[in-house]
Design a protein around this motif. Structure first.
Motif, short mmCIF file in Angstrom:
data_model
loop_
_atom_site.label_atom_id
_atom_site.label_comp_id
_atom_site.label_asym_id
_atom_site.label_seq_id
_atom_site.Cartn_x
_atom_site.Cartn_y
_atom_site.Cartn_z
N ARG A 41 -25.18 34.53 5.13
CA ARG A 41 -24.52 33.45 4.22
C ARG A 41 -24.74 32.17 4.43
O ARG A 41 -24.13 31.61 5.13
N ILE B 27 -16.16 37.51 2.57
CA ILE B 27 -16.69 37.95 3.78
C ILE B 27 -16.18 39.16 4.45
O ILE B 27 -15.11 38.97 5.13
N ARG C 147 -16.54 40.85 7.36
CA ARG C 147 -16.86 41.00 8.69
C ARG C 147 -16.05 40.86 9.82
O ARG C 147 -15.31 40.01 9.64
N LEU D 277 -13.12 33.45 6.46
CA LEU D 277 -13.60 32.25 5.49
C LEU D 277 -12.29 31.63 4.81
O LEU D 277 -11.30 32.11 4.38
#
Length: 308
Positions: free
Chosen positions: A72, A110, A112, A117
């Protein structure tokens, strides 16, 4: 700065160009996966410039952020991640270990583990040792709702000081960032914090002590007043002081007690200050602050009514 061994994250495609097979990525322990499709080679580290104070926690966080940016590139480090990478004081009560990143309002989600974020209408990013981070003035706006006033001042003091490879911003830039925003959570608290930020502060605890004194209604002490000592022909700078009253206030951290050299220097320092007619008051983390407040009141004008 100093140069430290730091691994360089790479993607599966990068690995293939290096001759690293998918099988090796799965079975060879030298390859450590930090995100889906991102690895580091624990045996292949390069010497890269880092802040002089940076340790393993700093390099680990910087590697996490660099690895995420392979996936990203539109995000930058923010919130506690940015604060720690800048070397700014994050309160111990903040135990959040997520990797915090900022993206624009249009940034996609995101998914993950351990990554948070934060979307912003506008991002003011800077490169700090080749790591993209949100600017310190914008960071101050981010953290203001989550920090107490004294903690915000501690962060501001550290940001404009020369400690930790600073300064990383200025009071003027912090005021400009705040003034440019129509909506800011905890605006009044941040305005007050910026008004209390001072240059040349040596430690967060010095900031805390100064803000505590002001909060009690006492006049604000001067940071590091200049005292010329003729006895030894040296210039002394106590942590805080009231030059007109010849009253110095020192915050004593644990290293003042545990280091024989520091302990001896402190004794001489106090004797030299007293030889110049100064009274020295000392504070540590074990000090009863109610008692200290009464002691301070014996030397200073009475606190303003209702200040507490």
């Amino acid at each position: 700065m100093k140069f430290q061994p730091v691994p360089t994250p790479f993607t599966r495609d990068d690995g293939a160009s290096r001759g690293v097979t998918s099988y090796a990525l799965k079975t060879n322990p030298q390859y450590v996966q930090i995100y889906r499709n991102v690895w580091i080679d624990s045996t292949d580290v390069g010497e890269v410039p880092t802040p002089i104070w940076a340790g393993t926690n700093w390099t680990r966080e910087a590697t996490r952020l660099s690895g995420l940016q392979l996936l990203r590139p539109d995000v930058v480090g923010s919130l506690w991640t940015a604060a720690r990478l800048f070397g700014l004081p994050v309160p111990r009560r903040i135990t959040d270990s997520d990797l915090h990143v900022a993206g624009r309002e249009s940034s996609s989600k995101i998914n993950r583990p351990g990554v948070a974020l934060h979307r912003h209408r506008r991002i003011d990013a800077v490169d700090y040792f080749a790591i993209p981070l949100i600017s310190v003035p914008q960071l101050m706006v981010e953290v203001a709702p989550m920090l107490y006033l004294s903690e915000l001042v501690q962060m501001g003091d550290a940001a404009i000081s020369k400690r930790f490879t600073g300064p990383t911003t200025s009071v003027e830039l912090m005021r400009s960032e705040l003034g440019a925003r129509k909506r800011v959570r905890s605006r009044k608290k941040l305005q007050q914090a910026i008004s209390l930020v001072r240059y040349s502060v040596d430690s967060p605890m010095e900031t805390w002590l100064r803000v505590w004194i002001v909060h009690q209604g006492f006049p604000e002490p001067q940071v590091h007043p200049v005292i010329t000592c003729g006895l030894k022909n040296v210039v002394l700078h106590p942590d805080l002081g009231y030059p007109d009253l010849k009253l110095a206030i020192e915050y004593e951290g644990d290293h003042h007690r545990t280091s024989p050299g520091q302990f001896a220097a402190d004794i001489e320092r106090r004797q030299l200050l007293e030889a110049e007619g100064w009274t020295v008051l000392r504070v540590s983390k074990r000090t009863d602050m109610d008692t200290f407040g009464k002691l301070l009141a014996a030397y200073l004008p009475k606190p303003r009514r209702g200040s507490r």
